[in-house]
Design a protein around this motif. Structure first.
Motif, PDB file in Angstrom:
ATOM      1  N   ALA A 119      18.333   9.034  39.370  1.00  0.00           N
ATOM      2  CA  ALA A 119      17.946   8.291  38.162  1.00  0.00           C
ATOM      3  C   ALA A 119      16.459   7.975  38.169  1.00  0.00           C
ATOM      4  O   ALA A 119      16.033   6.933  37.698  1.00  0.00           O
ATOM      5  N   SER A 120      15.660   8.904  38.677  1.00  0.00           N
ATOM      6  CA  SER A 120      14.211   8.660  38.749  1.00  0.00           C
ATOM      7  C   SER A 120      13.566   8.836  37.375  1.00  0.00           C
ATOM      8  O   SER A 120      14.193   9.335  36.428  1.00  0.00           O
ATOM      9  N   LEU A 124      17.192  14.550  30.701  1.00  0.00           N
ATOM     10  CA  LEU A 124      18.523  14.700  30.121  1.00  0.00           C
ATOM     11  C   LEU A 124      18.420  15.661  28.951  1.00  0.00           C
ATOM     12  O   LEU A 124      17.550  15.540  28.101  1.00  0.00           O
ATOM     13  N   TYR A 125      19.310  16.619  28.914  1.00  0.00           N
ATOM     14  CA  TYR A 125      19.349  17.580  27.814  1.00  0.00           C
ATOM     15  C   TYR A 125      20.611  17.340  27.011  1.00  0.00           C
ATOM     16  O   TYR A 125      21.659  17.031  27.558  1.00  0.00           O
ATOM     17  N   LEU A 172      24.124   7.279  35.385  1.00  0.00           N
ATOM     18  CA  LEU A 172      23.081   7.737  36.308  1.00  0.00           C
ATOM     19  C   LEU A 172      22.646   6.626  37.268  1.00  0.00           C
ATOM     20  O   LEU A 172      22.378   6.884  38.444  1.00  0.00           O
ATOM     21  N   GLU A 173      22.591   5.401  36.783  1.00  0.00           N
ATOM     22  CA  GLU A 173      22.225   4.266  37.638  1.00  0.00           C
ATOM     23  C   GLU A 173      23.265   4.064  38.742  1.00  0.00           C
ATOM     24  O   GLU A 173      22.921   3.818  39.895  1.00  0.00           O
ATOM     25  N   VAL A 174      24.542   4.189  38.391  1.00  0.00           N
ATOM     26  CA  VAL A 174      25.612   4.074  39.388  1.00  0.00           C
ATOM     27  C   VAL A 174      25.522   5.229  40.381  1.00  0.00           C
ATOM     28  O   VAL A 174      25.621   5.040  41.596  1.00  0.00           O
TER      29      VAL A 174
END
Length: 101
Positions: free
Chosen positions: A26-27, A32-33, A15-17
């Motif tokens: 990526a806030s 996330l599930y 997510l960061e990438v």
């Protein structure tokens, strides 16, 4: 989460990438599930009253390995309860009517 730590770490790093390409993904508000994974390999052999091959041992709910959800787990509990009552009635009847036959 229902995932191993390493998997969660990989997802977060991904997510960061992705956040570099799609800002905001990526806030802090990103959720996330993860699925819940259950393995149903163990199953107790029971009769129609949920009695196992061990005399007077009834298996119900998740312990029987037959249910896949809370409704079916509850239903097997009801079936086992009725089976126990039927058996108790038979035992009681036999005790009280030994000399009838």
């Amino acid at each position: 989460m229902a995932l191993p730590h390493r998997i969660v770490t990989d997802i977060r790093e991904g997510l960061e990438v992705l956040n570099e390409i799609i800002p905001g993904v990526a806030s802090d508000s990103t959720l996330l599930y993860a699925p819940e994974v259950k393995f149903y390999s163990m199953q107790v052999l029971v009769d129609r009253n949920m009695e196992s091959s061990v005399k007077n041992l009834f298996a119900a709910g998740d312990g029987a390995g037959l249910s896949r959800d809370i409704v079916n787990a509850a239903a097997t509990g009801v079936i086992a309860g009725r089976g126990i009552l039927k058996k108790a009635d038979r035992v009681s009847f036999l005790k009280h009517n030994r000399n009838v036959i």
